[in-house]
Design a protein around this motif. Structure first.
Motif, PDB file in Angstrom:
ATOM      1  N   TRP A  97      -4.839 -18.427  14.023  1.00  0.00           N
ATOM      2  CA  TRP A  97      -3.820 -19.194  14.744  1.00  0.00           C
ATOM      3  C   TRP A  97      -4.420 -20.390  15.481  1.00  0.00           C
ATOM      4  O   TRP A  97      -3.953 -21.517  15.400  1.00  0.00           O
ATOM      5  CB  TRP A  97      -3.151 -18.247  15.734  1.00  0.00           C
ATOM      6  N   ARG A  98      -5.477 -20.132  16.203  1.00  0.00           N
ATOM      7  CA  ARG A  98      -6.121 -21.187  16.988  1.00  0.00           C
ATOM      8  C   ARG A  98      -6.623 -22.295  16.069  1.00  0.00           C
ATOM      9  O   ARG A  98      -6.421 -23.474  16.301  1.00  0.00           O
ATOM     10  CB  ARG A  98      -7.284 -20.566  17.744  1.00  0.00           C
ATOM     11  N   ASP A  99      -7.213 -21.885  14.959  1.00  0.00           N
ATOM     12  CA  ASP A  99      -7.784 -22.866  14.035  1.00  0.00           C
ATOM     13  C   ASP A  99      -6.698 -23.723  13.403  1.00  0.00           C
ATOM     14  O   ASP A  99      -6.859 -24.914  13.217  1.00  0.00           O
ATOM     15  CB  ASP A  99      -8.613 -22.153  12.967  1.00  0.00           C
TER      16      ASP A  99
ATOM     17  N   THR B 183     -15.316 -26.171  10.742  1.00  0.00           N
ATOM     18  CA  THR B 183     -15.349 -25.935  12.178  1.00  0.00           C
ATOM     19  C   THR B 183     -14.312 -26.783  12.901  1.00  0.00           C
ATOM     20  O   THR B 183     -14.107 -27.955  12.564  1.00  0.00           O
ATOM     21  CB  THR B 183     -16.754 -26.228  12.768  1.00  0.00           C
ATOM     22  N   GLY B 184     -13.693 -26.167  13.889  1.00  0.00           N
ATOM     23  CA  GLY B 184     -12.698 -26.859  14.697  1.00  0.00           C
ATOM     24  C   GLY B 184     -13.304 -28.008  15.488  1.00  0.00           C
ATOM     25  O   GLY B 184     -12.592 -28.890  15.976  1.00  0.00           O
ATOM     26  N   SER B 185     -14.617 -28.019  15.618  1.00  0.00           N
ATOM     27  CA  SER B 185     -15.225 -29.089  16.410  1.00  0.00           C
ATOM     28  C   SER B 185     -15.028 -30.443  15.737  1.00  0.00           C
ATOM     29  O   SER B 185     -15.014 -31.471  16.407  1.00  0.00           O
ATOM     30  CB  SER B 185     -16.714 -28.826  16.630  1.00  0.00           C
TER      31      SER B 185
ATOM     32  N   PRO C 146     -21.899 -29.132  12.050  1.00  0.00           N
ATOM     33  CA  PRO C 146     -21.852 -27.696  11.787  1.00  0.00           C
ATOM     34  C   PRO C 146     -21.151 -26.973  12.937  1.00  0.00           C
ATOM     35  O   PRO C 146     -20.949 -27.562  13.996  1.00  0.00           O
ATOM     36  CB  PRO C 146     -23.332 -27.312  11.756  1.00  0.00           C
ATOM     37  N   GLU C 147     -20.839 -25.712  12.724  1.00  0.00           N
ATOM     38  CA  GLU C 147     -20.199 -24.974  13.822  1.00  0.00           C
ATOM     39  C   GLU C 147     -21.114 -24.921  15.040  1.00  0.00           C
ATOM     40  O   GLU C 147     -20.699 -25.128  16.162  1.00  0.00           O
ATOM     41  CB  GLU C 147     -19.863 -23.556  13.378  1.00  0.00           C
ATOM     42  N   TYR C 148     -22.404 -24.662  14.785  1.00  0.00           N
ATOM     43  CA  TYR C 148     -23.335 -24.645  15.914  1.00  0.00           C
ATOM     44  C   TYR C 148     -24.745 -24.969  15.472  1.00  0.00           C
ATOM     45  O   TYR C 148     -25.048 -24.968  14.271  1.00  0.00           O
ATOM     46  CB  TYR C 148     -23.286 -23.288  16.641  1.00  0.00           C
TER      47      TYR C 148
ATOM     48  N   ASN D 213     -13.426 -17.724  22.883  1.00  0.00           N
ATOM     49  CA  ASN D 213     -14.668 -17.102  22.437  1.00  0.00           C
ATOM     50  C   ASN D 213     -14.345 -15.746  21.818  1.00  0.00           C
ATOM     51  O   ASN D 213     -14.177 -14.747  22.508  1.00  0.00           O
ATOM     52  CB  ASN D 213     -15.614 -16.936  23.633  1.00  0.00           C
ATOM     53  N   ASP D 214     -14.281 -15.743  20.502  1.00  0.00           N
ATOM     54  CA  ASP D 214     -13.944 -14.509  19.781  1.00  0.00           C
ATOM     55  C   ASP D 214     -14.884 -13.367  20.116  1.00  0.00           C
ATOM     56  O   ASP D 214     -14.570 -12.202  19.894  1.00  0.00           O
ATOM     57  CB  ASP D 214     -14.035 -14.750  18.268  1.00  0.00           C
ATOM     58  N   GLY D 215     -16.068 -13.719  20.603  1.00  0.00           N
ATOM     59  CA  GLY D 215     -17.076 -12.700  20.879  1.00  0.00           C
ATOM     60  C   GLY D 215     -16.893 -12.001  22.220  1.00  0.00           C
ATOM     61  O   GLY D 215     -17.650 -11.083  22.554  1.00  0.00           O
TER      62      GLY D 215
ATOM     63  N   PHE E 167     -25.826 -23.827  20.591  1.00  0.00           N
ATOM     64  CA  PHE E 167     -25.220 -25.127  20.902  1.00  0.00           C
ATOM     65  C   PHE E 167     -23.935 -25.161  20.094  1.00  0.00           C
ATOM     66  O   PHE E 167     -23.920 -25.619  18.955  1.00  0.00           O
ATOM     67  CB  PHE E 167     -26.169 -26.258  20.508  1.00  0.00           C
ATOM     68  N   PHE E 168     -22.908 -24.601  20.643  1.00  0.00           N
ATOM     69  CA  PHE E 168     -21.664 -24.359  19.914  1.00  0.00           C
ATOM     70  C   PHE E 168     -20.806 -25.621  19.984  1.00  0.00           C
ATOM     71  O   PHE E 168     -20.273 -25.973  21.032  1.00  0.00           O
ATOM     72  CB  PHE E 168     -20.927 -23.166  20.534  1.00  0.00           C
ATOM     73  N   ASN E 169     -20.683 -26.297  18.862  1.00  0.00           N
ATOM     74  CA  ASN E 169     -20.136 -27.654  18.904  1.00  0.00           C
ATOM     75  C   ASN E 169     -18.690 -27.757  19.357  1.00  0.00           C
ATOM     76  O   ASN E 169     -18.303 -28.752  19.960  1.00  0.00           O
ATOM     77  CB  ASN E 169     -20.319 -28.335  17.549  1.00  0.00           C
TER      78      ASN E 169
HETATM   79  C1  G1P Z   1     -15.151 -20.417  15.475  1.00  0.00           C
HETATM   80  C2  G1P Z   1     -13.722 -20.023  15.231  1.00  0.00           C
HETATM   81  C3  G1P Z   1     -12.888 -20.432  16.440  1.00  0.00           C
HETATM   82  C4  G1P Z   1     -13.468 -19.762  17.688  1.00  0.00           C
HETATM   83  C5  G1P Z   1     -14.939 -20.071  17.834  1.00  0.00           C
HETATM   84  C6  G1P Z   1     -15.589 -19.312  18.986  1.00  0.00           C
HETATM   85  O1  G1P Z   1     -15.356 -21.753  15.748  1.00  0.00           O
HETATM   86  O2  G1P Z   1     -13.222 -20.589  14.048  1.00  0.00           O
HETATM   87  O3  G1P Z   1     -11.558 -20.029  16.267  1.00  0.00           O
HETATM   88  O4  G1P Z   1     -12.753 -20.216  18.797  1.00  0.00           O
HETATM   89  O5  G1P Z   1     -15.615 -19.726  16.646  1.00  0.00           O
HETATM   90  O6  G1P Z   1     -15.529 -17.954  18.824  1.00  0.00           O
HETATM   91  P1  G1P Z   1     -15.125 -23.089  14.959  1.00  0.00           P
HETATM   92  O7  G1P Z   1     -14.753 -22.738  13.579  1.00  0.00           O
HETATM   93  O8  G1P Z   1     -14.015 -23.802  15.639  1.00  0.00           O
HETATM   94  O9  G1P Z   1     -16.359 -23.877  15.044  1.00  0.00           O
END
Ligand code: G1P
Length: 913
Positions: A359-361, A783-785, A768-770, A511-513, A723-725
């Motif tokens: 949903w968030r994505d 990645t949503g970033s 990248p995602e991170y 933060n899904d974690g 470094f979570f973008n």
């Molecule tokens: C990913 C998930 C995103 C979540 C993030 C942190 O990041 O897709 O929904 O909020 O991990 O857990 P993203 O794909 O946006 O880089």
């Protein structure tokens, strides 16, 4: 970092790059795909899989470790007349060239035979990947050789990689096709209920002018022989005769195609075309020959593909003083489209999930998509609102088709407490960009499934027969306005508080974690976000009342329970118990159905109610959650499952999260003084002195079973201190919006610098995602970033954005970004016009020292209101005078600022303004 020390270099200004030494980077991959749903990954040695979804893999599913461990590749062998053998996609050093969206790997045999192998997926409705192998004799002597293309066919669901792998090969029916091998398994194997299979998998081959291969080796057994393997296939090593075209069954299938022996004179070239794909209808496969079965057709499709992606990327382009950045950011603007095609999976790093997007994505991708393709945005947004439940939660997984919501996947019932904030963020941006506020009053149904009371209860009487749309007591589907959906998402969150009166973390937030604090966890970070949203919704309603004479809105009567300040005795917000009870009163009233009555609520009353809620949340965060540790200060972001405050100093260890800082800033909750102080603490504890980037959290030095799995990851990876973008870009966005430009630039620039420091990042251009603790780019492309990066660069850094439909030009560019030419150029669209915005800063003035002196459109002066020294507002009616047919050239002259206006650091911004 200078461009030439990178393993790749841009070779034009369109983002095309050339990479050398790519073979020596282990996890490198490149995405190929099309809107029809073909999903591929490709590596320099042509590893990587081809599929259309979890249940339809043409080649073997791979995750990043398989890229070196397995031998499933798109191989192309040559057997020279002297018996020498060459695997043209593996042996020799690769030079990779790639663009939107094609990939070419070139290798040269020691005898000077060159193979250029180009792969792409055509911009058509064929779920096929095309591949050309172009051989050129660069030597001085004629060379005679026999080619064999060899691509193993998996032809089934990824689930069968471990589950009944052999048995599912028995389902294979391999049909001889005049040009190759076609596999149609008899069934899709699933012990819960087998299904008759209708999907065909095919590998076809054509010589340059369309001639068919001489024959094939249609099964792995026939191709590798009893003692061989994919690196030593008997078919090639022993120069076996191909099997005459015949049908076969019950074997692991193989797309091994033997072509006729050919001779190339010095300087001559020859091409082989391969089509690797999947289709429900076998006639489609027959059509591939017609559409792609010669070199000329292949090149025509390639040209159409280039043109397609160029058009997809053209809506927003940036040219700053740094050509490396301008090219790099083009790859970032591709990424939201990749997420639309791939979802959050199906590239080698992404070995989780079974497809679909969360949903968030979904909403975050819509941010960039509504900037890039505003005409596509409206129906998309409206559709997505159909996923909201009346209790404020929502369906969590979204399928490929519009409006296809899937909750409860794998019987997991989770509620992510942040999900309520994103739809408004995206819708608000859409309204500002387009001026189209009517979207708020469109009516949409609500999602209904067995989950009730934010997944705390289950309706056992619910069956699929009920349907997925909420009904009223009289059995009618209830359609409420989009505004009603948004209000329910925010109002339910407001009352859903934990022991500290912050909004409950439920099963995680962004933060899904952070997924182990269901009972007593609280997210202060998102409490701030909800506070900001409540204020901006109120702001929008006021604007509508003022500009459009809106007097009231119509809402389902049950919503009144949540509007305690509308015609009732106000609730004491300080009381946790009173707030929780109010939420439960609401759940009682809407379960299992709602009544179906609507009420009219006057705008001033509604605004006052929302503002009271926003202010209460904001003030509590500002005061109660501001932690002081020694001489340092920042926001606490969370409470854990034992209701303990997470941030501060615990057992001598500093615990700090970036998320906890980002949202109070972004939402306007943090005061300018607080931002100044928390910036200091962030630089001290989260900025990495060597790599320059900002980490997601400090090292807590122990796992956190009362908070979430994230802390069980090694420190520096994923949601534990990487470094979570996504958060990094949102941090920059928040800082820019609050006028902390120098700081915003530092954060945003660190992300770009880490990407192009390829000695460490080891990825192709893009975000990248991170980055992990060593600076390696992980989970590239999806990645949503990327959405947030484009949003931030366009609307904040370049400051080109809408404000209630007017055009705002509010650059927050630092001197460095103008380069020696003193110019930054953005091309985008606004109000149905294509615009080219050129900021001219010939004196190289720093942000804070320049002001907007003059604006011209196609050379003619434009009237504007100077909102602040570097902020010009051009009225909608002025924009409407500009041509819709050709691009409008806007020049903005920036000159030395006169006067002493203050930079508005205390401006409380909404998400996109
Ligand atoms: C990913 C998930 C995103 C979540 C993030 C942190 O990041 O897709 O929904 O909020 O991990 O857990 P993203 O794909 O946006 O880089």
């Amino acid at each position: 970092m200078p461009q030439d020390s990178s393993f790749w270099t841009f070779i034009d200004d369109q983002g095309t790059f050339r990479a050398t030494g790519a073979d020596r980077i282990r996890r490198l991959y490149f995405p190929l795909g099309n809107e029809a749903g073909l999903l591929s990954a490709i590596t320099p040695d042509l590893h990587g899989d081809i599929k259309t979804g979890q249940n339809c893999f043409l080649t073997h599913p791979v995750s990043e470790q398989d890229l070196h461990a397995s031998r499933y590749r798109r191989d192309f062998w040559l057997r020279f007349e002297n018996g020498d053998i060459w695997c043209a996609n593996v042996q020799g050093e690769a030079e990779v060239e790639a663009g939107f969206l094609w990939h070419r790997a070139t290798r040269v045999h020691p005898t000077r035979m060159r193979a250029e192998i180009l792969n792409f997926s055509p911009a058509t409705d064929d779920t096929v990947e095309l591949m050309e192998v172009r051989l050129t004799n660069l030597g001085d002597e004629a060379r005679t050789f026999t080619p064999t293309a060899a691509i193993p066919i998996f032809g089934r669901s990824a689930d069968n990689l471990r589950d009944h792998r052999h048995v599912t090969s028995l389902l294979h029916r391999i049909a001889a096709h005049p040009h190759g091998v076609m596999v149609k398994p008899t069934m899709s194997f699933d012990e819960r209920g087998h299904r008759i299979n209708s999907v065909h998998y095919a590998i076809l081959g054509f010589e340059e002018k369309g001639a068919a291969p001489a024959g094939s080796f249609p099964s792995v057994d026939e191709y590798i022989g009893e003692g061989g393997d994919f690196d030593r296939p008997a078919a090639v090593l022993e120069n076996l005769e191909p099997i005459p075209w015949k049908n076969a069954a019950g074997r692991e299938a193989m797309g091994a195609l033997r072509f006729e022996t050919r001779t190339l004179q010095p300087g001559e070239s020859i091409s082989y075309i391969l089509a690797l794909g999947i289709a429900e209808d076998s006639r489609k496969i027959t059509g591939w020959k017609k559409r792609y079965g010669t070199r000329v057709k292949f090149l025509t499709a390639l040209e159409a593909n280039r043109h397609y992606w160029e058009k997809r990327l053209d809506p927003i382009t940036f040219r700053t003083g740094d050509p490396l950045f301008s090219n790099w950011v083009r790859w970032v603007s591709l990424q939201p489209s990749l997420r639309k095609i791939f979802g959050c999976g199906f590239l080698p790093d992404f070995d989780y999930g079974r497809g679909g997007r969360g949903w968030r994505d979904l909403w975050q991708d819509c941010l960039a998509l509504s900037l890039l393709y505003p005409e596509e945005a409206r129906p998309l947004l409206l559709n997505n609102y159909g996923g909201v439940r009346f209790d404020g939660s929502n369906a969590t997984i979204i399928g490929r088709e519009p409006g296809e919501f899937i909750a409860d996947r794998n019987s997991i019932t989770r509620v992510w407490m942040d999900h309520g904030v994103w739809p408004w963020v995206t819708t608000e941006l859409y309204i500002h960009q387009t001026g189209d506020d009517s979207i708020l009053f469109e009516k949409r149904a609500y999602f209904r499934d067995p989950q009730q009371r934010r997944a705390q209860a289950r309706d056992h009487a619910w069956t699929e027969k009920y349907g997925r749309e909420l009904k009223t007591k009289s059995g009618r589907v209830h359609r409420g306005t989009v505004l009603e959906h948004i209000l329910i998402q925010h109002l339910t969150a407001f009352y859903n508080v934990g022991d500290h009166n912050m909004i409950r973390l439920e099963d995680a937030d962004w933060n899904d974690g952070l997924d182990m604090a269901h009972k007593r966890g609280e997210s202060v970070a998102f409490t701030a976000f909800y506070a900001g949203n409540l204020a901006s919704i109120a702001g929008l309603l006021e604007e509508l009342a003022r500009e459009k004479d809106l007097k009231h809105v119509e809402l389902a009567s049950e919503v009144l329970i949540l509007l305690d300040r509308v015609g009732r005795k106000p609730l004491k917000y300080d009381s946790v118990a009173a707030r929780r009870k109010r939420l439960h009163d609401y759940f009682d009233a809407i379960t299992p159905e709602i009544h179906g009555r609507t009420v009219k609520v006057a705008i001033p009353e509604l605004v006052a109610d929302l503002r009271a809620k926003s202010e209460h949340l904001a003030e509590s965060v500002r005061t109660q959650e501001w932690v002081k540790v020694g001489g340092e200060e920042w926001f606490n972001g969370y409470y854990d499952n034992e209701a303990r405050r997470v941030e501060g100093k615990v057992k001598g260890v500093t615990r700090m999260t970036l998320t906890g800082q980002v949202f109070p800033i972004m939402s306007g909750v943090a005061t300018p003084e607080q931002i100044t102080r928390l910036w200091k603490a962030t630089c001290r504890h989260l900025r990495d002195p060597k790599l320059g980037g900002f980490r997601l959290n400090t090292d807590f030095r122990e796992i956190q079973p009362a908070l979430g799995r994230a802390f069980s990851f090694a420190y520096g990876e994923k949601e534990n201190g990487a470094f979570f973008n996504h958060m990094g870009v949102m941090f920059a966005n928040a800082l820019y919006r609050r006028g902390f430009v120098k700081e915003g630039y530092e954060v945003l620039n660190s992300i770009f610098q880490m990407a192009v420091d390829t000695e460490k990042s080891r990825i192709y251009p893009g975000l990248p995602e991170y980055y992990n603790g060593e600076g390696r780019g992980m989970y590239h492309y999806l990645t949503g970033s990327a959405s947030w990066y484009i949003l931030t660069y366009l609307t904040q850094v370049c400051g080109v954005r809408g404000l209630w439909g007017d055009l705002l030009l509010a650059p927050k560019l630092v001197a460095e970004e103008f380069g020696t030419a003193g110019q930054v150029e953005v091309r985008t669209s606004f109000g149905g016009r294509r615009i080219r915005v050129k900021y001219e800063n010939p004196e190289g003035l720093e942000f804070g020292d320049y002001e907007v002196a003059a604006i011209t459109a196609n050379g003619k002066p434009v009237a504007f209101e100077k909102v602040a020294f570097a902020e010009a507002r051009i009225a909608r009616r002025e924009v409407e005078r500009w041509s819709r047919k050709s691009e409008v050239d806007l020049r903005i002259e920036l000159s030395k600022r006169s006067g002493n206006q203050e930079i508005r650091k205390n401006k409380v911004a909404t998400i996109c303004v």
